[in-house]
Design a protein around this motif. Structure first.
Motif, short mmCIF file in Angstrom:
data_model
loop_
_atom_site.label_atom_id
_atom_site.label_comp_id
_atom_site.label_asym_id
_atom_site.label_seq_id
_atom_site.Cartn_x
_atom_site.Cartn_y
_atom_site.Cartn_z
N ALA A 1 0.87 -1.18 0.00
CA ALA A 1 0.00 0.00 0.00
C ALA A 1 0.90 1.23 0.00
O ALA A 1 2.05 1.17 0.43
CB ALA A 1 -0.91 0.01 1.22
N VAL A 2 0.36 2.33 -0.48
CA VAL A 2 1.12 3.58 -0.51
C VAL A 2 0.23 4.71 -0.02
O VAL A 2 -0.99 4.70 -0.24
CB VAL A 2 1.67 3.85 -1.94
CG1 VAL A 2 0.55 4.14 -2.92
CG2 VAL A 2 2.69 4.96 -1.94
N SER A 3 0.84 5.66 0.66
CA SER A 3 0.08 6.82 1.13
C SER A 3 -0.08 7.83 0.00
O SER A 3 0.67 7.80 -0.98
CB SER A 3 0.79 7.49 2.31
OG SER A 3 1.93 8.21 1.86
N ASP A 4 -1.03 8.72 0.17
CA ASP A 4 -1.10 9.86 -0.74
C ASP A 4 0.05 10.80 -0.37
O ASP A 4 0.69 10.62 0.67
CB ASP A 4 -2.47 10.56 -0.61
CG ASP A 4 -2.64 11.20 0.74
OD1 ASP A 4 -2.51 12.43 0.84
OD2 ASP A 4 -2.89 10.47 1.73
N PRO A 5 0.36 11.80 -1.20
CA PRO A 5 1.50 12.68 -0.91
C PRO A 5 1.40 13.44 0.42
O PRO A 5 2.40 13.87 0.97
CB PRO A 5 1.51 13.65 -2.09
CG PRO A 5 0.81 12.94 -3.18
CD PRO A 5 -0.23 12.09 -2.51
N PHE A 6 0.18 13.58 0.94
CA PHE A 6 -0.01 14.33 2.18
C PHE A 6 0.00 13.43 3.42
O PHE A 6 -0.12 13.91 4.54
CB PHE A 6 -1.32 15.13 2.12
CG PHE A 6 -1.35 16.07 0.95
CD1 PHE A 6 -0.60 17.24 0.96
CD2 PHE A 6 -2.09 15.77 -0.18
CE1 PHE A 6 -0.60 18.10 -0.13
CE2 PHE A 6 -2.09 16.62 -1.27
CZ PHE A 6 -1.34 17.79 -1.25
N THR B 1 -3.60 3.60 -0.02
CA THR B 1 -4.22 2.98 -1.18
C THR B 1 -3.50 1.67 -1.49
O THR B 1 -2.27 1.63 -1.48
CB THR B 1 -4.09 3.92 -2.41
OG1 THR B 1 -4.71 5.17 -2.08
CG2 THR B 1 -4.75 3.33 -3.63
N PRO B 2 -4.27 0.60 -1.78
CA PRO B 2 -3.61 -0.67 -2.10
C PRO B 2 -2.96 -0.64 -3.48
O PRO B 2 -3.46 0.00 -4.40
CB PRO B 2 -4.75 -1.68 -2.06
CG PRO B 2 -5.97 -0.89 -2.38
CD PRO B 2 -5.72 0.49 -1.84
N LEU B 3 -1.84 -1.32 -3.58
CA LEU B 3 -1.19 -1.58 -4.86
C LEU B 3 -1.21 -3.09 -5.06
O LEU B 3 -1.54 -3.84 -4.15
CB LEU B 3 0.25 -1.06 -4.86
CG LEU B 3 0.44 0.44 -4.64
CD1 LEU B 3 1.93 0.77 -4.61
CD2 LEU B 3 -0.25 1.24 -5.72
N GLU B 4 -0.83 -3.52 -6.23
CA GLU B 4 -0.78 -4.96 -6.50
C GLU B 4 0.29 -5.60 -5.61
O GLU B 4 1.37 -5.04 -5.42
CB GLU B 4 -0.46 -5.20 -7.97
CG GLU B 4 -0.60 -6.64 -8.37
CD GLU B 4 -0.49 -6.84 -9.87
OE1 GLU B 4 -0.02 -7.91 -10.27
OE2 GLU B 4 -0.87 -5.92 -10.62
N PHE B 5 -0.03 -6.78 -5.08
CA PHE B 5 0.95 -7.49 -4.25
C PHE B 5 2.19 -7.83 -5.08
O PHE B 5 2.14 -7.84 -6.31
CB PHE B 5 0.35 -8.77 -3.65
CG PHE B 5 0.14 -9.87 -4.66
CD1 PHE B 5 1.15 -10.78 -4.95
CD2 PHE B 5 -1.07 -10.00 -5.32
CE1 PHE B 5 0.97 -11.79 -5.88
CE2 PHE B 5 -1.26 -11.01 -6.26
CZ PHE B 5 -0.24 -11.90 -6.54
N ILE B 6 3.29 -8.09 -4.39
CA ILE B 6 4.49 -8.56 -5.08
C ILE B 6 4.85 -9.93 -4.53
O ILE B 6 4.62 -10.23 -3.36
CB ILE B 6 5.67 -7.57 -4.95
CG1 ILE B 6 5.97 -7.21 -3.51
CG2 ILE B 6 5.42 -6.32 -5.75
CD1 ILE B 6 7.15 -6.27 -3.34
N LEU B 7 5.38 -10.76 -5.40
CA LEU B 7 5.79 -12.09 -4.98
C LEU B 7 7.05 -11.98 -4.12
O LEU B 7 7.95 -11.20 -4.42
CB LEU B 7 6.05 -12.99 -6.18
CG LEU B 7 4.83 -13.39 -7.00
CD1 LEU B 7 5.25 -14.20 -8.22
CD2 LEU B 7 3.84 -14.18 -6.15
N ASN B 8 7.10 -12.78 -3.09
CA ASN B 8 8.28 -12.82 -2.22
C ASN B 8 9.25 -13.84 -2.83
O ASN B 8 9.34 -14.97 -2.39
CB ASN B 8 7.88 -13.20 -0.80
CG ASN B 8 8.99 -12.97 0.19
OD1 ASN B 8 10.14 -12.72 -0.20
ND2 ASN B 8 8.67 -13.06 1.46
#
Length: 145
Positions: free
Chosen positions: A17-22, A27-34
């Motif tokens: 997940a990533v925050s907004d600039p503030f 917001t979720p992003l696509e998962f990444i494989l470990n």
């Protein structure tokens, strides 16, 4: 403006997940494989989103103790530190109940691939918990009588 990255570390997948600039919402992003490219993928996220801080869920037991998964997460983070810029701050957040909360949330939707979405939704809950604490502490600090 920089953003904050939220990660839910799993053995097979990592929720992102990533925050907004503030620094208000996650917001979720696509998962990444470990897998063997996991650190490269995290570095790409750091560059693409101008990440200044990473919030990682620490899966404590119900008693608040570190179990096997928490130890795995800490080991993963130690490896991660060797692959990312040194100025990136890493913060652990208690992630108890985030996966079950994510599952309950997804059960209420009709989305496909729910298992794959649980990881990133858990990362959203982890990051949003941190962002809310930041907001609350800033409000408490800035409040005058």
């Amino acid at each position: 403006m920089s953003r904050i990255l939220g990660l839910d570390i799993g053995l097979k997948r990592i929720g992102v997940a990533v925050s907004d600039p503030f620094g208000v919402t996650a917001t979720p992003l696509e998962f990444i494989l470990n897998d063997e490219k996991v650190f490269e993928k995290i570095n790409d996220l750091i560059k693409n989103y101008k990440i200044s801080k990473i919030v990682i869920g620490l899966p404590l037991t119900l008693k608040g103790e570190e179990g096997e998964q928490a130890r795995y997460t800490k080991e993963f983070v130690e490896n991660l530190k060797n692959h990312i810029p040194q100025d990136i701050e890493i913060i652990f957040v208690d992630e108890r109940f985030t996966s079950s909360l994510a599952e309950k949330t997804l059960l209420q939707t009709k989305k496909k691939n729910k298992k794959e979405k649980i990881d990133s939704l858990s990362a959203v809950f982890i990051l949003q918990t941190y962002l809310d604490r930041l907001s609350f502490s800033n409000e408490a600090t800035n409040y005058s009588y």
